[in-house]
Design a protein around this motif. Structure first.
Motif, PDB file in Angstrom:
ATOM      1  N   LYS A 381       0.746  -1.312  -0.090  1.00 41.04           N
ATOM      2  CA  LYS A 381      -0.006   0.093   0.106  1.00 41.04           C
ATOM      3  C   LYS A 381       0.663   1.229  -0.062  1.00 41.04           C
ATOM      4  O   LYS A 381       0.228   2.477  -0.087  1.00 41.04           O
ATOM      5  N   LYS A 382       2.195   1.186   0.342  1.00 40.85           N
ATOM      6  CA  LYS A 382       3.062   2.094   0.290  1.00 40.85           C
ATOM      7  C   LYS A 382       3.242   2.923  -1.128  1.00 40.85           C
ATOM      8  O   LYS A 382       3.487   2.069  -2.109  1.00 40.85           O
ATOM      9  N   ALA A 383       3.240   4.124  -1.186  1.00 35.24           N
ATOM     10  CA  ALA A 383       3.596   4.715  -2.627  1.00 35.24           C
ATOM     11  C   ALA A 383       4.870   4.762  -2.827  1.00 35.24           C
ATOM     12  O   ALA A 383       5.712   4.768  -1.848  1.00 35.24           O
ATOM     13  N   ASN A 384       5.343   4.688  -4.106  1.00 34.64           N
ATOM     14  CA  ASN A 384       6.635   4.374  -4.753  1.00 34.64           C
ATOM     15  C   ASN A 384       6.753   5.242  -5.831  1.00 34.64           C
ATOM     16  O   ASN A 384       6.537   4.638  -7.078  1.00 34.64           O
ATOM     17  N   PRO A 385       7.129   6.341  -5.970  1.00 34.99           N
ATOM     18  CA  PRO A 385       7.143   7.151  -6.902  1.00 34.99           C
ATOM     19  C   PRO A 385       8.066   6.780  -7.962  1.00 34.99           C
ATOM     20  O   PRO A 385       7.886   6.800  -9.182  1.00 34.99           O
ATOM     21  N   SER A 386       9.420   6.223  -7.771  1.00 34.81           N
ATOM     22  CA  SER A 386      10.397   5.760  -8.666  1.00 34.81           C
ATOM     23  C   SER A 386       9.788   4.605  -9.193  1.00 34.81           C
ATOM     24  O   SER A 386       9.932   4.485 -10.684  1.00 34.81           O
ATOM     25  N   ARG A 387       9.116   3.798  -8.730  1.00 36.16           N
ATOM     26  CA  ARG A 387       8.611   2.603  -9.340  1.00 36.16           C
ATOM     27  C   ARG A 387       7.269   2.840 -10.228  1.00 36.16           C
ATOM     28  O   ARG A 387       7.280   2.531 -11.169  1.00 36.16           O
ATOM     29  N   GLU A 388       6.559   3.707  -9.933  1.00 37.56           N
ATOM     30  CA  GLU A 388       5.659   4.287 -10.728  1.00 37.56           C
ATOM     31  C   GLU A 388       5.906   5.029 -12.038  1.00 37.56           C
ATOM     32  O   GLU A 388       5.466   4.827 -13.107  1.00 37.56           O
ATOM     33  N   ALA A 389       7.081   5.708 -11.885  1.00 37.89           N
ATOM     34  CA  ALA A 389       7.523   6.359 -13.106  1.00 37.89           C
ATOM     35  C   ALA A 389       8.258   5.321 -13.847  1.00 37.89           C
ATOM     36  O   ALA A 389       8.170   5.608 -15.116  1.00 37.89           O
ATOM     37  N   GLU A 390       8.844   4.291 -13.459  1.00 37.36           N
ATOM     38  CA  GLU A 390       9.525   3.389 -14.147  1.00 37.36           C
ATOM     39  C   GLU A 390       8.421   2.649 -15.032  1.00 37.36           C
ATOM     40  O   GLU A 390       8.713   2.274 -16.072  1.00 37.36           O
ATOM     41  N   GLY A 391       7.482   2.356 -14.328  1.00 41.74           N
ATOM     42  CA  GLY A 391       6.537   1.366 -14.890  1.00 41.74           C
ATOM     43  C   GLY A 391       5.732   2.443 -16.030  1.00 41.74           C
ATOM     44  O   GLY A 391       5.354   1.668 -17.041  1.00 41.74           O
ATOM     45  N   GLN A 392       5.371   3.723 -15.790  1.00 45.99           N
ATOM     46  CA  GLN A 392       4.966   4.439 -16.753  1.00 45.99           C
ATOM     47  C   GLN A 392       5.697   4.642 -18.134  1.00 45.99           C
ATOM     48  O   GLN A 392       5.200   4.550 -19.179  1.00 45.99           O
ATOM     49  N   LYS A 393       7.001   4.769 -17.807  1.00 48.62           N
ATOM     50  CA  LYS A 393       7.990   4.799 -18.933  1.00 48.62           C
ATOM     51  C   LYS A 393       7.803   3.442 -19.713  1.00 48.62           C
ATOM     52  O   LYS A 393       7.821   3.651 -21.016  1.00 48.62           O
ATOM     53  N   LEU A 394       7.697   2.425 -19.308  1.00 48.58           N
ATOM     54  CA  LEU A 394       7.623   1.208 -19.811  1.00 48.58           C
ATOM     55  C   LEU A 394       6.256   1.079 -20.456  1.00 48.58           C
ATOM     56  O   LEU A 394       6.189   0.600 -21.870  1.00 48.58           O
ATOM     57  N   ALA A 395       5.120   1.500 -19.892  1.00 42.04           N
ATOM     58  CA  ALA A 395       4.040   1.214 -20.480  1.00 42.04           C
ATOM     59  C   ALA A 395       3.792   2.152 -21.715  1.00 42.04           C
ATOM     60  O   ALA A 395       3.198   1.877 -22.670  1.00 42.04           O
ATOM     61  N   ASP A 396       4.618   3.310 -21.933  1.00 45.60           N
ATOM     62  CA  ASP A 396       4.556   4.340 -22.929  1.00 45.60           C
ATOM     63  C   ASP A 396       5.169   3.726 -24.215  1.00 45.60           C
ATOM     64  O   ASP A 396       4.788   3.777 -25.154  1.00 45.60           O
ATOM     65  N   LYS A 397       6.117   2.633 -23.825  1.00 41.21           N
ATOM     66  CA  LYS A 397       6.861   2.017 -25.054  1.00 41.21           C
ATOM     67  C   LYS A 397       5.654   1.105 -25.748  1.00 41.21           C
ATOM     68  O   LYS A 397       5.848   0.758 -27.029  1.00 41.21           O
ATOM     69  N   TYR A 398       4.648   0.388 -24.961  1.00 38.44           N
ATOM     70  CA  TYR A 398       3.881  -0.483 -25.413  1.00 38.44           C
ATOM     71  C   TYR A 398       2.366   0.118 -25.713  1.00 38.44           C
ATOM     72  O   TYR A 398       1.381  -0.669 -25.693  1.00 38.44           O
ATOM     73  N   SER A 399       2.248   1.390 -25.968  1.00 41.42           N
ATOM     74  CA  SER A 399       0.974   1.972 -26.123  1.00 41.42           C
ATOM     75  C   SER A 399       0.247   1.303 -27.332  1.00 41.42           C
ATOM     76  O   SER A 399       0.799   0.756 -28.475  1.00 41.42           O
ATOM     77  N   GLY A 400      -0.994   0.927 -27.228  1.00 38.67           N
ATOM     78  CA  GLY A 400      -1.880   0.125 -28.050  1.00 38.67           C
ATOM     79  C   GLY A 400      -1.784  -1.115 -27.852  1.00 38.67           C
ATOM     80  O   GLY A 400      -2.693  -2.061 -28.522  1.00 38.67           O
ATOM     81  N   LEU A 401      -0.964  -1.715 -27.038  1.00 38.52           N
ATOM     82  CA  LEU A 401      -0.982  -3.267 -26.579  1.00 38.52           C
ATOM     83  C   LEU A 401      -1.781  -3.308 -25.151  1.00 38.52           C
ATOM     84  O   LEU A 401      -1.492  -2.364 -24.341  1.00 38.52           O
TER      85      LEU A 401
END
Length: 416
Positions: A381-401
């Motif tokens: 339940k703890k927020a983790n800004p660096s993890r969230e930023a890393e995940g978002q960056k990866l997600a952007d690579k696969y937009s549309g999937l």
């Protein structure tokens, strides 16, 4: 068992081998890729594989009507169940304290042995809704379903209960000894892992919302002691509090096992996920037990999966590619193997398939980096800004999937 190939039983013809030798004979029996020919001269029989014949003769055989399966009774003496209908509560003969609901697939009959899947729910099996999630897959694949009634979270005799139930169905039903599978949700999923430890007939586990950490009857929590050859297909919500346990499990077992996330929290996976998971666990069980299973059963499975694979090509080419690769290596129907190999080669150059493969690898690397340890609920339940930023960056690579949504949600803190 398969009946003779009726369309050719009276036709004498000249058969040619790949090497060019010829034989005048008629086809009297066909079982998968095995052919029995009766020589016109002398009447003796010869058995050979379809692949030994010329391409012209192979095509001739493929165009014949499929041999019909010889069917026995659709009911079992002493078992109050019929195909396509969830049974009432059935008590174990050896110990009436334990009981189960039974689902015989629509095509059930007693002339062959069947795979079986034992289902355990966290809240017990007094309601048959957990079983209903598996029915479509059971009908498509030909799997008998068994729902444990008493097994549930906090019950200290789950091991005895579930072992007794599995023994009971093996004693009363025509089941294949090497094709037992276990499955469940949350605590029921942990019971599924425990059964894989206790009963060597269990060839695979379809886990939902848990890792392989178990709570033995009257024992301390520990990891299930199951063979590394046991196939595991895990379904888990991106924001489930057990995602760390599932990640730990899949870093300890074969890389051929699958950790598959779906958008959501601590909940059952949807029926399409469950159906595909059933299919892969069954396929792996066939491969692990090919010496003790019927070739006709493996042929039937490969044909069903080939038809399903082709349905995936347009909307989920990456899943179709995975199945095509699997079927190309599967010891089943030879034509399916050939067609699957061709499809896998074709899809390997598909851009979406290539992107999805990269995404799957990134997802596993991401969860291994962030969740490959047992985590308490408050840690999730703890927020983790660096993890969230890393995940978002990866997600952007696969937009549309669909993998992009998975990465976004996996990066987020758990609120479920």
């Amino acid at each position: 068992m398969l009946s003779s190939a009726q369309a050719s039983s009276e036709e004498w013809r000249t058969w040619t081998s790949k090497a060019g030798s010829q034989l005048e004979a008629k086809l009297v029996k066909r079982s998968g890729d095995q052919l029995e020919l009766q020589r016109r001269s002398g009447g003796k029989s010869v058995t050979l594989k379809l692949s030994q014949l010329s391409e012209e003769d192979q095509q001739y055989v493929r165009e014949l009507p499929e041999p019909e399966e010889e069917k026995g009774a659709t009911s079992v003496s002493g078992v109050d169940a019929k195909p396509g209908v969830v049974s009432g509560e059935i008590k174990c003969l050896s110990d009436s304290r334990w009981s189960y609901h039974l689902y015989l697939p629509e095509g059930f009959h007693t002339a062959r042995e069947w795979p079986v899947m034992l289902i355990m729910a966290a809240g017990g099996g007094n309601k048959t809704s957990p079983l209903n999630r598996y029915r479509k897959g059971a009908d498509r694949l030909g799997v008998i379903l068994v729902l444990s009634v008493q097994s549930k979270n906090g019950f200290d005799q789950c091991d005895l209960c579930n072992t007794t139930i599995l023994n009971d169905v093996y004693d009363r039903l025509p089941l294949s000894s090497g094709l037992a599978m276990t499955t469940g949700f949350s605590g029921g999923s942990r019971c599924a892992f425990m059964m894989a430890e206790l009963d060597k007939r269990v060839a695979g586990v379809l886990a939902c919302a848990s890792g392989h950490q178990v709570y033995p009857d009257k024992g301390e929590p520990r990891e299930a002691r199951i063979s590394r050859s046991t196939y595991i297909y895990s379904l888990i919500g991106t924001n489930c509090f057990n995602r760390s346990g599932a990640t730990v499990t899949h870093n300890k077992f074969s890389k051929s096992c699958r950790l598959r996330f779906f958008p959501g929290g601590h909940s059952w996976a949807g029926s399409p996920y469950i159906e595909e998971g059933m299919a892969r666990v069954l396929g792996e069980a066939f491969m692990a037990n090919r010496s003790s299973t019927e070739k006709s059963d493996r042929d039937r499975y490969s044909k069903v999966m080939w038809e399903w694979t082709q349905e995936m090509v347009d909307d989920q080419p990456w899943e179709a590619y995975g199945w095509a690769e699997f079927l190309a290596d599967f010891d089943g129907d030879s034509q399916v193997k050939s067609d699957a190999k061709s499809l896998a080669s074709k899809l390997a150059g598909n851009g979406k398939v290539q992107q999805a493969q990269l995404a799957e690898k990134d997802i596993f690397r991401f969860v291994t980096k962030h969740y490959n340890k047992f985590m308490k609920l408050d840690e999730h339940k703890k927020a983790n800004p660096s993890r969230e930023a890393e995940g978002q960056k990866l997600a952007d690579k696969y937009s549309g999937l669909p993998h992009a949504e998975l990465l976004e949600k996996l990066a987020a803190r758990n609120t479920k």
